[in-house]
Write a protein that holds these residues in place. Structure first.
Motif, short mmCIF file in Angstrom:
data_model
loop_
_atom_site.label_atom_id
_atom_site.label_comp_id
_atom_site.label_asym_id
_atom_site.label_seq_id
_atom_site.Cartn_x
_atom_site.Cartn_y
_atom_site.Cartn_z
N VAL A 103 7.65 3.60 4.86
CA VAL A 103 6.45 4.08 5.53
C VAL A 103 6.78 5.23 6.47
N ARG A 104 7.85 5.08 7.23
CA ARG A 104 8.22 6.10 8.21
C ARG A 104 8.72 7.39 7.55
N ARG A 105 9.35 7.26 6.39
CA ARG A 105 9.89 8.45 5.71
C ARG A 105 8.89 9.14 4.80
N LEU A 106 7.95 8.38 4.26
CA LEU A 106 7.04 8.94 3.27
C LEU A 106 5.70 9.35 3.84
N THR A 107 5.43 8.98 5.06
CA THR A 107 4.15 9.33 5.69
C THR A 107 4.40 9.87 7.09
N ASN A 108 3.34 10.35 7.72
CA ASN A 108 3.46 10.77 9.12
C ASN A 108 2.89 9.70 10.06
N ILE A 109 2.76 8.46 9.56
CA ILE A 109 2.30 7.35 10.39
C ILE A 109 3.40 7.01 11.41
N ASP A 110 3.00 6.88 12.65
CA ASP A 110 3.93 6.47 13.70
C ASP A 110 4.05 4.95 13.64
N ALA A 111 4.93 4.48 12.76
CA ALA A 111 5.08 3.05 12.51
C ALA A 111 6.27 2.49 13.25
N HIS A 193 -11.79 3.08 -6.40
CA HIS A 193 -11.89 2.76 -4.98
C HIS A 193 -10.82 3.50 -4.18
N ALA A 194 -11.11 3.75 -2.91
CA ALA A 194 -10.21 4.53 -2.05
C ALA A 194 -8.86 3.87 -1.87
N VAL A 195 -8.76 2.54 -1.99
CA VAL A 195 -7.47 1.90 -1.78
C VAL A 195 -6.46 2.32 -2.84
N PHE A 196 -6.92 2.77 -3.99
CA PHE A 196 -6.03 3.27 -5.03
C PHE A 196 -5.80 4.78 -4.93
N ARG A 197 -6.38 5.41 -3.93
CA ARG A 197 -6.32 6.88 -3.82
C ARG A 197 -6.00 7.35 -2.41
N SER A 198 -5.76 6.44 -1.48
CA SER A 198 -5.67 6.84 -0.07
C SER A 198 -4.48 7.75 0.21
N LEU A 199 -3.40 7.62 -0.52
CA LEU A 199 -2.29 8.58 -0.46
C LEU A 199 -1.75 8.84 -1.86
N TYR A 200 -1.37 7.78 -2.54
CA TYR A 200 -0.87 7.89 -3.91
C TYR A 200 -1.98 7.60 -4.91
N GLU A 201 -1.97 8.30 -6.01
CA GLU A 201 -2.91 8.05 -7.10
C GLU A 201 -2.35 6.91 -7.95
N VAL A 202 -2.91 5.74 -7.81
CA VAL A 202 -2.47 4.57 -8.56
C VAL A 202 -3.46 4.32 -9.69
N ASP A 203 -3.05 4.58 -10.89
CA ASP A 203 -3.93 4.47 -12.06
C ASP A 203 -3.64 3.23 -12.90
N GLU A 272 4.31 2.54 -3.17
CA GLU A 272 3.10 3.36 -3.23
C GLU A 272 1.86 2.52 -2.95
N MET A 273 1.76 1.34 -3.56
CA MET A 273 0.59 0.51 -3.35
C MET A 273 0.55 -0.01 -1.92
N GLY A 274 1.71 -0.40 -1.40
CA GLY A 274 1.77 -0.88 -0.03
C GLY A 274 1.36 0.17 0.98
N ILE A 278 -1.91 0.39 3.70
CA ILE A 278 -1.82 0.71 5.13
C ILE A 278 -2.74 1.87 5.47
N VAL A 279 -2.69 2.92 4.69
CA VAL A 279 -3.53 4.10 4.97
C VAL A 279 -5.01 3.72 4.92
N TYR A 280 -5.38 2.89 3.93
CA TYR A 280 -6.77 2.45 3.86
C TYR A 280 -7.13 1.62 5.08
N GLY A 281 -6.29 0.65 5.41
CA GLY A 281 -6.59 -0.21 6.56
C GLY A 281 -6.67 0.54 7.87
N MET A 282 -5.85 1.56 8.03
CA MET A 282 -5.86 2.33 9.28
C MET A 282 -7.02 3.30 9.36
N SER A 283 -7.62 3.62 8.23
CA SER A 283 -8.69 4.64 8.22
C SER A 283 -10.07 4.05 7.96
#
Length: 284
Positions: A103-111, A193-203, A272-274, A278-283
């Motif tokens: 999470v810390r390396r792949l996003t800019n979330i202050d985790a 749904h946004a949970v599959f698109r919030s950062l990674y495209e999960v198809d 990616e799904m995890g 997080i991105v969905y839950g935080m937004s």
């Protein structure tokens, strides 16, 4: 286009130095649930200490976060043969710690880099907008836990459940979550749904197996959990309150992403799904 950074991280040996120990938060040791891991093994025999005299302490009082995100894990009451084992602690704490590296390396979330086990009846639960629970087929919630989780979800919290397999464990989990949200339906989350698109495209939903099956190859299911599914429970405003990962094990992929023989396809999907959760839950 799918964000391609997760495989690069997972192949880079980024997990050196992780391991079991005493839980800490961004502001120091946690007094609400402290634990040791006897024998140096992770996720097997965790022993929460009793609450201090004079009443249960609150996470909100003892561990005020200094990071914008803390990965909170539900420490719930278990049932049956898992009561002594503490099913909530499966893959803990290594899975949580390695996932947070990603999470810390792949996003800019202050985790926060540290794990945070939290009781469902703790008044500080609302301090954490994201909550993760595993082996939920073994839940046997007390009345205070039911009330605490219900209040958390109604107030805007987001719960992700993972690593339970087959019909029997589903039926057990469904009985418990119906006590928490008796008026809300469990439904398929639509692929758009946004949970599959919030950062990674999960198809495509990948069935993530345990470490033994992952390394051995071949079958990826357990018991009669042949088909991986991600379902959800929505509130009246169509906000996803509970994401249900059934017949798959994201946590095992987080825990064993550093193993040289663990397939990259499983750990990549799990990260990616995890992160999307997080991105969905935080937004939302």
């Amino acid at each position: 286009m799918r964000n391609a950074r997760a495989p690069a991280l997972l192949a880079a040996g980024a997990f050196a130095g992780t391991g079991p120990g005493t839980a800490t938060s961004g502001s120091g040791s946690v007094s609400v649930i402290t634990y040791t891991v006897p024998g140096g093994s992770s996720g097997v025999s965790l022993e929460p200490e009793s609450a201090p005299a004079g009443g249960r302490s609150s996470i909100a009082d003892s561990a005020r976060p200094i990071h914008e995100f803390t990965f909170a894990r539900a420490a719930y009451t278990g049932a049956g043969s898992r009561r002594g084992y503490r099913a909530w602690s499966t893959d803990f704490p290594k899975a949580d710690r390695q996932f947070l590296i990603g999470v810390r390396r792949l996003t800019n979330i202050d985790a926060s880099p540290n794990e945070m086990p939290v009781r469902l009846d703790d008044p500080g639960l609302r301090s954490f907008p994201f909550l993760y629970a595993v082996e939920v087929g073994w839940m046997s919630l007390t009345k205070p836990e039911v009330a605490g989780l219900q209040a958390y979800l109604r107030a805007g919290g987001f719960l992700v459940v993972d690593d339970f397999w087959g019909t029997a464990e589903w039926n057990s989990f469904e009985r418990q979550i119906r006590r928490v949200l008796p008026d809300r339906a469990i439904v398929e989350i639509p692929p758009e749904h946004a949970v599959f698109r919030s950062l990674y495209e999960v198809d495509h939903i990948v069935q993530v197996p345990n470490i033994g099956q992952g390394i051995a190859g071949g079958r990826t299911w357990e018991r009669d959990g042949y088909q991986p599914r991600i379902l959800g429970i929505f509130d009246e405003a169509d906000r996803l309150m509970v994401a249900i990962v059934w017949n798959s094990d994201l946590g095992d992929a987080w825990e064993w992403a550093d193993h040289p023989l663990y397939p990259l396809s499983f750990s990549t999907f799990a990260f990616e799904m995890g992160i999307n959760f997080i991105v969905y839950g935080m937004s939302h």
